[in-house]
Design an enzyme around this catalytic site. Structure first.
Site, PDB file in Angstrom:
ATOM      1  N   SER A 150      12.091-106.129 -39.414  1.00  0.00           N
ATOM      2  CA  SER A 150      11.816-106.398 -37.922  1.00  0.00           C
ATOM      3  C   SER A 150      13.105-106.075 -37.027  1.00  0.00           C
ATOM      4  O   SER A 150      14.250-105.337 -37.230  1.00  0.00           O
ATOM      5  CB  SER A 150      11.038-107.380 -37.462  1.00  0.00           C
ATOM      6  OG  SER A 150      11.370-108.654 -37.663  1.00  0.00           O
ATOM      7  N   TYR A 164      10.962 -99.111 -29.131  1.00  0.00           N
ATOM      8  CA  TYR A 164      11.535 -99.571 -30.371  1.00  0.00           C
ATOM      9  C   TYR A 164      10.893-101.200 -30.568  1.00  0.00           C
ATOM     10  O   TYR A 164      10.316-101.398 -31.435  1.00  0.00           O
ATOM     11  CB  TYR A 164      13.113 -99.614 -30.344  1.00  0.00           C
ATOM     12  CG  TYR A 164      13.710-100.458 -31.481  1.00  0.00           C
ATOM     13  CD1 TYR A 164      13.797 -99.821 -32.767  1.00  0.00           C
ATOM     14  CD2 TYR A 164      14.124-101.712 -31.274  1.00  0.00           C
ATOM     15  CE1 TYR A 164      14.469-100.500 -33.805  1.00  0.00           C
ATOM     16  CE2 TYR A 164      14.771-102.407 -32.296  1.00  0.00           C
ATOM     17  CZ  TYR A 164      14.848-101.548 -33.669  1.00  0.00           C
ATOM     18  OH  TYR A 164      15.499-102.502 -34.728  1.00  0.00           O
ATOM     19  N   LYS A 168       8.474-102.697 -33.598  1.00  0.00           N
ATOM     20  CA  LYS A 168       8.990-103.905 -34.034  1.00  0.00           C
ATOM     21  C   LYS A 168       7.932-105.148 -33.875  1.00  0.00           C
ATOM     22  O   LYS A 168       7.875-105.973 -34.897  1.00  0.00           O
ATOM     23  CB  LYS A 168      10.316-104.220 -33.887  1.00  0.00           C
ATOM     24  CG  LYS A 168      11.437-103.198 -34.367  1.00  0.00           C
ATOM     25  CD  LYS A 168      11.520-103.038 -35.999  1.00  0.00           C
ATOM     26  CE  LYS A 168      12.458-102.104 -36.353  1.00  0.00           C
ATOM     27  NZ  LYS A 168      12.596-101.710 -37.664  1.00  0.00           N
TER      28      LYS A 168
HETATM   29  N1  LIG Z   1      21.861-102.926 -37.167  1.00  0.00           N
HETATM   30  C1  LIG Z   1      21.166-103.776 -36.372  1.00  0.00           C
HETATM   31  O1  LIG Z   1      21.974-103.989 -35.412  1.00  0.00           O
HETATM   32  C2  LIG Z   1      19.768-104.008 -36.507  1.00  0.00           C
HETATM   33  C3  LIG Z   1      19.312-105.055 -35.580  1.00  0.00           C
HETATM   34  C4  LIG Z   1      17.772-105.417 -35.713  1.00  0.00           C
HETATM   35  C5  LIG Z   1      17.108-104.536 -36.666  1.00  0.00           C
HETATM   36  N2  LIG Z   1      17.628-103.694 -37.364  1.00  0.00           N
HETATM   37  C6  LIG Z   1      16.605-102.864 -38.258  1.00  0.00           C
HETATM   38  O2  LIG Z   1      17.258-102.835 -39.596  1.00  0.00           O
HETATM   39  C7  LIG Z   1      16.984-101.531 -40.026  1.00  0.00           C
HETATM   40  C8  LIG Z   1      18.226-100.850 -40.843  1.00  0.00           C
HETATM   41  O3  LIG Z   1      18.918-100.392 -39.501  1.00  0.00           O
HETATM   42  P1  LIG Z   1      20.518-100.122 -39.702  1.00  0.00           P
HETATM   43  O4  LIG Z   1      21.174-100.699 -38.466  1.00  0.00           O
HETATM   44  O5  LIG Z   1      20.909-100.174 -40.820  1.00  0.00           O
HETATM   45  O6  LIG Z   1      20.447 -98.376 -39.381  1.00  0.00           O
HETATM   46  P2  LIG Z   1      20.929 -97.138 -40.050  1.00  0.00           P
HETATM   47  O7  LIG Z   1      20.717 -95.931 -39.096  1.00  0.00           O
HETATM   48  O8  LIG Z   1      22.353 -97.495 -40.392  1.00  0.00           O
HETATM   49  O9  LIG Z   1      20.261 -96.986 -41.432  1.00  0.00           O
HETATM   50  C9  LIG Z   1      18.906 -96.559 -41.332  1.00  0.00           C
HETATM   51  C10 LIG Z   1      18.480 -95.773 -42.606  1.00  0.00           C
HETATM   52  O10 LIG Z   1      17.017 -95.574 -42.209  1.00  0.00           O
HETATM   53  C11 LIG Z   1      17.048 -94.040 -42.824  1.00  0.00           C
HETATM   54  N3  LIG Z   1      15.961 -93.406 -42.209  1.00  0.00           N
HETATM   55  C12 LIG Z   1      15.997 -92.989 -40.894  1.00  0.00           C
HETATM   56  N4  LIG Z   1      14.882 -92.390 -40.723  1.00  0.00           N
HETATM   57  C13 LIG Z   1      14.166 -92.204 -41.894  1.00  0.00           C
HETATM   58  C14 LIG Z   1      13.020 -91.606 -42.330  1.00  0.00           C
HETATM   59  N5  LIG Z   1      12.186 -90.866 -41.221  1.00  0.00           N
HETATM   60  N6  LIG Z   1      12.567 -91.560 -43.629  1.00  0.00           N
HETATM   61  C15 LIG Z   1      13.363 -92.141 -44.308  1.00  0.00           C
HETATM   62  N7  LIG Z   1      14.578 -92.793 -44.118  1.00  0.00           N
HETATM   63  C16 LIG Z   1      14.863 -92.891 -42.857  1.00  0.00           C
HETATM   64  C17 LIG Z   1      18.314 -93.590 -42.456  1.00  0.00           C
HETATM   65  O11 LIG Z   1      18.621 -92.370 -42.931  1.00  0.00           O
HETATM   66  C18 LIG Z   1      19.199 -94.608 -42.627  1.00  0.00           C
HETATM   67  O12 LIG Z   1      19.780 -94.556 -44.141  1.00  0.00           O
HETATM   68  C19 LIG Z   1      16.178-100.853 -39.090  1.00  0.00           C
HETATM   69  O13 LIG Z   1      14.673-101.220 -39.412  1.00  0.00           O
HETATM   70  C20 LIG Z   1      16.482-101.526 -37.761  1.00  0.00           C
HETATM   71  O14 LIG Z   1      15.557-101.187 -36.865  1.00  0.00           O
HETATM   72  C21 LIG Z   1      18.855-103.249 -37.220  1.00  0.00           C
END
Ligand SMILES: NC(=O)c1ccc[n+]([C@@H]2O[C@H](COP(=O)([O-])OP(=O)(O)OC[C@H]3O[C@@H](n4cnc5c(N)ncnc54)[C@H](O)[C@@H]3O)[C@@H](O)[C@H]2O)c1
Length: 269
Positions: A150, A164, A168
């Site tokens: 989340s 978003y 979440k």
């Molecule tokens: N990075 C942060 O600061 C942060 C904070 C809170 C939550 N999150 C959550 O963590 C998770 C990962 O985030 P991240 O920062 O690693 O993002 P990122 O963009 O670096 O990686 C996300 C991955 O999801 C894949 N993806 C996107 N759309 C897709 C689809 N339609 N079908 C299949 N795969 C798909 C992308 O290709 C990528 O490999 C997300 O759910 C994000 O909301 C991230």
């Protein structure tokens, strides 16, 4: 006899799916689960050549990995992910719903297209992939672990992310609703709410469609944000991987319907 710490975190013989596992947090999770002994099926929207590095890293740990390219926003792509996991590894014990999208958008600019796309990937795909995984785990009669990624934004909105934050917030409630229904089958369902973690997605959000002035302003904002954080740094994907390992392992067997906040203290800022 108490279980040893080594055994508690041992995932040998377990099969995991990690969505969005080619980069960022998903990659951090996939590598940690593999290191603990699991075979891992990664699914992502990117093509196989982009996923190859992650598969190589898992192979270097001496574990098995498979890749399925799929756009999770299309429901018809979900069943083949479960089928290919069973075909490759014969079982399914752990599902990590990590794939997600995030882009800044003030409410005054919000479009139906952005809203629908965000809900489709961040919430709807999780519901329907989890449904299929839970049915398989019940059929196999061995319980399982579902881990949803989340965000702290599901608890406290950071601004300009209403689409978003809603997805979440829905995901946190979906976690609880699933946990209530499937606990009787020995299936634990929890979510991890990360704060700011250094990933390609965050880098893209800070750079996409921004003028040089806006980029500079974003950079300053980011530096101020980090200074105000109690731990004064961004998190690393591996640190979310550590939390996922706990939730995937026997160490968390009495935990379900909960949120693990891994945010460097963001919520107490
Ligand atoms: N990075 C942060 O600061 C942060 C904070 C809170 C939550 N999150 C959550 O963590 C998770 C990962 O985030 P991240 O920062 O690693 O993002 P990122 O963009 O670096 O990686 C996300 C991955 O999801 C894949 N993806 C996107 N759309 C897709 C689809 N339609 N079908 C299949 N795969 C798909 C992308 O290709 C990528 O490999 C997300 O759910 C994000 O909301 C991230």
């Amino acid at each position: 006899m108490k279980t040893s710490i080594e055994k508690l975190f041992d995932l040998t013989g377990k099969v995991a799916i990690v969505t969005g596992g080619t980069m960022g947090i998903g990659k951090g999770i996939a590598l940690r689960l593999a290191e603990a002994g699991a075979s891992v099926l990664i699914t992502d929207i990117v093509d196989t050549s982009e996923a190859a590095a992650t598969l190589r890293d898992i192979a270097a740990l001496g574990r098995k990995a498979q890749y399925v390219q799929a756009d999770l926003s299309d429901s018809k792509n979900l069943e083949p992910i479960i089928d290919q996991t069973i075909e490759a590894f014969g079982d399914l014990h752990i599902l990590v719903n990590n794939a997600g999208i995030f882009s800044y958008c003030p409410v005054t600019d919000l479009t139906e297209e952005l809203w629908d796309k965000t809900q489709a990937i961040n919430l709807k795909a999780v519901a329907f992939l989890s449904k299929l995984a839970v049915k398989k785990m019940i059929e196999k009669n061995h319980g399982g672990k579902i881990i949803n990624i989340s965000s702290v934004d599901s608890i406290k909105p950071s601004g300009n992310l209403s689409h978003y934050d809603s997805s979440k917030g829905g995901l946190r409630m979906l976690t609880r609703a699933f946990a209530k229904e499937v606990g009787r089958y020995g299936i634990n369902v929890n979510d991890i709410a990360p704060g700011g973690v250094t990933t390609p997605g965050v880098a893209k959000m800070a750079g996409d469609n921004l003028s040089p002035e806006q980029k500079e302003a974003m950079k300053t904002q980011m530096e101020q944000f980090i200074q105000m954080l109690p731990l004064q740094r961004m998190g690393e994907p591996e640190e979310i991987g550590n939390a996922a390992l706990f939730l995937a392992s026997d160490a968390s067997n009495y935990m379900t319907g909960s949120t693990m906040v891994i945010d460097g203290g963001l919520l107490v800022m």
